[in-house]
Scaffold this motif. Structure first.
Motif, PDB file in Angstrom:
ATOM      1  N   UNK A  71      32.627 -37.734  38.509  1.00 45.17           N
ATOM      2  CA  UNK A  71      31.363 -37.462  37.809  1.00 45.17           C
ATOM      3  C   UNK A  71      31.569 -36.565  36.590  1.00 45.17           C
ATOM      4  N   UNK A  72      32.828 -36.361  36.217  1.00 39.85           N
ATOM      5  CA  UNK A  72      33.219 -35.535  35.073  1.00 39.85           C
ATOM      6  C   UNK A  72      32.914 -34.055  35.251  1.00 39.85           C
ATOM      7  N   UNK A  73      32.708 -33.635  36.502  1.00 37.34           N
ATOM      8  CA  UNK A  73      32.630 -32.197  36.765  1.00 37.34           C
ATOM      9  C   UNK A  73      34.044 -31.617  36.722  1.00 37.34           C
ATOM     10  N   UNK A  74      34.152 -30.385  36.253  1.00 34.55           N
ATOM     11  CA  UNK A  74      35.456 -29.740  36.081  1.00 34.55           C
ATOM     12  C   UNK A  74      35.640 -28.670  37.150  1.00 34.55           C
ATOM     13  N   UNK A  75      36.719 -28.760  37.893  1.00 31.93           N
ATOM     14  CA  UNK A  75      37.027 -27.786  38.932  1.00 31.93           C
ATOM     15  C   UNK A  75      38.278 -27.010  38.522  1.00 31.93           C
ATOM     16  N   UNK A  76      38.213 -25.689  38.626  1.00 32.84           N
ATOM     17  CA  UNK A  76      39.315 -24.831  38.184  1.00 32.84           C
ATOM     18  C   UNK A  76      39.750 -23.915  39.329  1.00 32.84           C
ATOM     19  N   UNK A  77      41.053 -23.884  39.567  1.00 32.16           N
ATOM     20  CA  UNK A  77      41.596 -22.927  40.527  1.00 32.16           C
ATOM     21  C   UNK A  77      41.729 -21.583  39.809  1.00 32.16           C
ATOM     22  N   UNK A 103      39.907 -17.161  50.573  1.00 34.34           N
ATOM     23  CA  UNK A 103      40.964 -17.728  49.728  1.00 34.34           C
ATOM     24  C   UNK A 103      41.880 -16.625  49.211  1.00 34.34           C
ATOM     25  N   UNK A 104      43.159 -16.925  49.181  1.00 35.10           N
ATOM     26  CA  UNK A 104      44.150 -15.938  48.744  1.00 35.10           C
ATOM     27  C   UNK A 104      45.117 -16.594  47.759  1.00 35.10           C
ATOM     28  N   UNK A 105      44.878 -16.324  46.471  1.00 40.77           N
ATOM     29  CA  UNK A 105      45.745 -16.837  45.406  1.00 40.77           C
ATOM     30  C   UNK A 105      45.792 -18.374  45.370  1.00 40.77           C
ATOM     31  N   UNK A 106      44.628 -19.032  45.352  1.00 43.69           N
ATOM     32  CA  UNK A 106      44.610 -20.502  45.320  1.00 43.69           C
ATOM     33  C   UNK A 106      45.173 -21.029  44.004  1.00 43.69           C
ATOM     34  N   UNK A 107      46.093 -22.008  44.076  1.00 40.18           N
ATOM     35  CA  UNK A 107      46.754 -22.499  42.867  1.00 40.18           C
ATOM     36  C   UNK A 107      46.575 -23.995  42.616  1.00 40.18           C
ATOM     37  N   UNK A 108      45.827 -24.665  43.477  1.00 41.54           N
ATOM     38  CA  UNK A 108      45.629 -26.095  43.269  1.00 41.54           C
ATOM     39  C   UNK A 108      44.275 -26.534  43.783  1.00 41.54           C
ATOM     40  N   UNK A 109      43.714 -27.580  43.146  1.00 40.49           N
ATOM     41  CA  UNK A 109      42.426 -28.108  43.580  1.00 40.49           C
ATOM     42  C   UNK A 109      42.405 -29.616  43.358  1.00 40.49           C
ATOM     43  N   UNK A 110      41.754 -30.318  44.282  1.00 43.45           N
ATOM     44  CA  UNK A 110      41.610 -31.769  44.192  1.00 43.45           C
ATOM     45  C   UNK A 110      40.254 -32.139  44.780  1.00 43.45           C
TER      46      UNK A 110
END
Length: 476
Positions: A71-77, A103-110
Motif C-alpha cells: 500500500x506504499x506505506x513506509x516502515x522504518x527500523x 524491542x531492543x535494537x531492532x535492525x530489520x523490518x518486513x
C-alpha cells in the motif's frame, strides 16, 4: 569596487549553481563497455529530505532498515529509539510499534502480503510477529537443530518471507529458512570460492599437517537481500568478493544472475588502496529494476535483469540528494525511490525523471517478453540521449530475441558489446550455412571437381614432357 562586487556575485552564483546541480543529481552516469564513465541525463530527482516526523513522531535515531509495503506505506527500523515507525507514502507520520516497550535494537523490518509486521529484534535474538495494529502474535527464536552451531548467536538484521511462507534470515555465507512452526528448513545460498592459484598450490604441495595449520578460505558473507515479485531472492555480498556481488538465487539455491563484477572499485585514502564496492542494501521494483547502495561511494547503482548498468546517482555529501551513510533503499509502486541515511537520520525521497521512466518502460517490456515494444521504447530513450550506451545494447537484445540477428549485430557493435556481438554472429553464421547449405555443397563439389580435373590435366602434360625429355629427343 563595483567590478569586485560583480566578480564576487558571479562566483557565488556559480557555486550555488554547482551545488544545486549536485543536489539535483545531474552528475548521473553509466559505465560503458570500455569501463569509462559516460554522463547521462538526470534519472532521479530529489524531492524530499526528512528527519523530524512531527511532535508525535519525533526524530529518527540511527535507523537501520526501510521497507515499503503493497500500500506504499513506509516502515522504518528506528534502531536508536527501539521502535518501528510507520509513514504514509508522503512521509507523514502514522504510528510507531515497540511491542510493549520490549524491542531492543531492532535492525530489520518486513511487512507480509496480509499487512502483518515482522521485526528483527536484534539484541533480543528473536523475530517478532505483530498485527498491523501492533498486537503481539508470536516470536521466532533460533531453531533447535543439529545443523545449527549451538554457540552461534541469532542477532539477525535482515528478514523476509517468501511466497511459499518461509522466513528468511542471513547467516553469514547462507540464508537460513524457518517455517511457520519455527522449525529449521535448511540453508540456501550460492557463495562459492573462485579459482585461486595460491589455494591450488597449497593443496598440491603442502602436507596435511601444514594445510591444517593454515586459515581456510571461506566464501564472502551476504550483506543484504530482498525478495522480488518473481519470488526469487536478490542478494548482495560483502566487499571481499571481487565479482558476483549481486546475486539472484532461485528455488534450488543457484545464482541465475549474470556472473561478473558489479559497481566500481573505490579508492580508500586511509589504506591507500582500491576496495571492492560494499553493497549494504538491495531492492527490486515491480519492473525488475534493481537498486543497490554502495557504502563507500554512497552511490545508488541501478541494474536490469540482465546485469546491465542503467544509471548511477546519489553520492557522498551534505546537500539534498547526497548521503553520509546510506543503509537502506526501497521503491514504491509508482517508482519513487526512498533511501535511509543512518548517520543523519534522514529519509531521502527521489522521483524518477521522464528519462528514467522511458528506461524503465523499455526494461519492463523486455522482461515481459514484448521485444518489439522494447525495441521501440529503447529507440525513444535514444531520442532523449543519443549517447546512452545501454539503449543500443537494449535494442540489440530486443532484435536478437526477434531473430533479427544481422540488425542486432549492428547495435551490439554500436554499444561495444563484445559478448552480444559474438553471440549474434555465431547465430548469423549458423543460419547462413543452414540456409545455403545445398548451394555451399554444390559449389564445394564443383571446386573439388575442377581442382581434380586441373590436377589430372597437369599430370598428363607433365608425363608427356618427361617422356619427351628422356626419350632422347633433346639430343637430336
Amino acid at each position: 569596487m563595483k567590478q569586485v562586487k560583480t566578480v564576487v556575485i558571479a562566483i557565488c552564483v556559480a557555486v550555488i549553481a554547482s551545488l544545486n546541480a549536485s543536489a539535483l543529481g545531474t552528475t548521473d552516469y553509466v559505465i560503458d563497455g570500455s569501463g569509462n564513465e559516460v554522463s547521462i541525463p538526470q534519472t532521479h530527482n530529489s524531492t524530499q529530505m526528512i528527519r523530524y516526523l512531527g511532535e508525535k513522531g519525533g526524530s529518527l535515531s540511527q535507523p537501520s532498515d526501510l521497507y515499503i509495503d503493497s500500500n506504499d506505506n513506509i516502515f522504518i527500523a528506528d534502531t536508536g529509539n527501539n521502535r518501528i515507525v510507520k509513514l504514509d507514502q508522503n512521509c507523514n507520520y502514522v504510528t510507531s510499534y515497540d511491542c510493549g516497550g520490549t524491542l531492543n535494537n531492532p535492525k530489520g523490518v518486513f511487512v507480509s502480503s496480509n499487512n502483518d509486521i515482522y521485526v528483527a529484534d536484534t539484541l533480543n535474538e528473536r523475530i517478532v510477529h505483530m498485527s498491523q495494529s501492533g498486537e503481539f502474535i508470536e516470536q521466532f527464536v533460533k531453531p533447535d537443530s543439529d545443523l545449527i552451531d549451538e554457540n552461534a548467536t541469532f542477532q539477525i538484521s535482515k528478514i523476509g518471507i517468501t511466497q511459499q511462507g518461509f522466513l528468511y534470515t542471513m547467516q553469514g555465507q547462507y540464508f537460513m529458512m524457518i517455517d511457520a512452526n519455527n522449525d529449521f528448513k535448511g540453508y540456501v545460498g550460492d557463495n562459492r570460492l573462485g579459482f585461486s592459484l595460491k589455494r591450488l598450490l597449497i593443496r598440491t604441495f603442502a602436507s596435511k599437517e601444514q594445510q591444517s595449520k593454515l586459515i581456510k578460505d571461506t566464501p564472502t558473507s551476504y550483506y543484504s537481500f530482498d525478495i522480488g515479485n518473481d519470488g526469487l531472492v536478490y542478494a548482495t555480498t560483502g566487499e571481499d568478493a571481487a565479482s558476483n556481488q549481486i546475486q539472484k538465487i532461485n528455488m534450488v539455491g543457484e545464482n541465475v544472475y549474470p556472473e561478473k563484477a558489479y559497481g566500481e572499485k573505490y579508492y580508500n585514502k586511509e589504506t591507500n588502496r582500491f576496495c571492492n564496492p560494499r553493497f549494504v542494501d538491495i531492492c527490486v521494483d515491480s519492473s525488475g529494476v534493481i537498486y543497490v547502495i554502495d557504502a563507500y561511494s554512497c552511490n545508488i547503482f541501478v541494474y536490469d535483469q540482465n546485469g546491465n548498468m542503467l544509471a548511477v546517482f546519489g553520492g557522498k555529501g551534505a546537500v539534498k540528494g547526497k548521503f553520509n551513510q546510506p543503509v537502506a533503499v526501497d521503491v514504491s509502486s509508482n517508482g519513487n525511490v526512498f533511501v535511509l541515511d543512518e548517520a543523519t537520520g534522514f529519509i531521502h525521497k527521489f522521483e524518477r525523471t521522464s528519462f528514467m521512466e522511458s528506461i524503465t518502460k523499455a526494461v519492463n517490456c523486455y522482461t515481459l517478453g514484448q521485444y518489439s515494444e522494447a525495441e521501440t521504447a529503447w529507440k525513444a530513450v535514444l531520442d532523449i540521449d543519443a549517447n546512452y550506451p545501454v539503449a543500443n545494447k537494449g535494442i540489440g537484445d530486443a532484435l536478437y530475441k526477434q531473430k533479427r540477428v544481422k540488425e542486432a549485430m549492428r547495435y551490439y557493435k554500436l554499444s561495444d558489446s563484445k559478448s552480444g556481438y559474438g553471440t549474434a554472429f555465431s547465430v548469423f553464421e549458423y543460419n547462413f550455412f543452414r540456409s545455403y547449405f545445398g548451394l555451399i555443397v554444390l559449389i564445394s563439389v564443383l571446386v573439388i571437381s575442377i581442382v581434380i580435373f586441373v590436377v589430372i590435366r597437369l599430370k598428363k602434360h607433365t608425363d608427356k614432357f618427361v617422356e619427351t625429355y628422356y626419350s632422347g629427343g633433346k639430343q637430336q
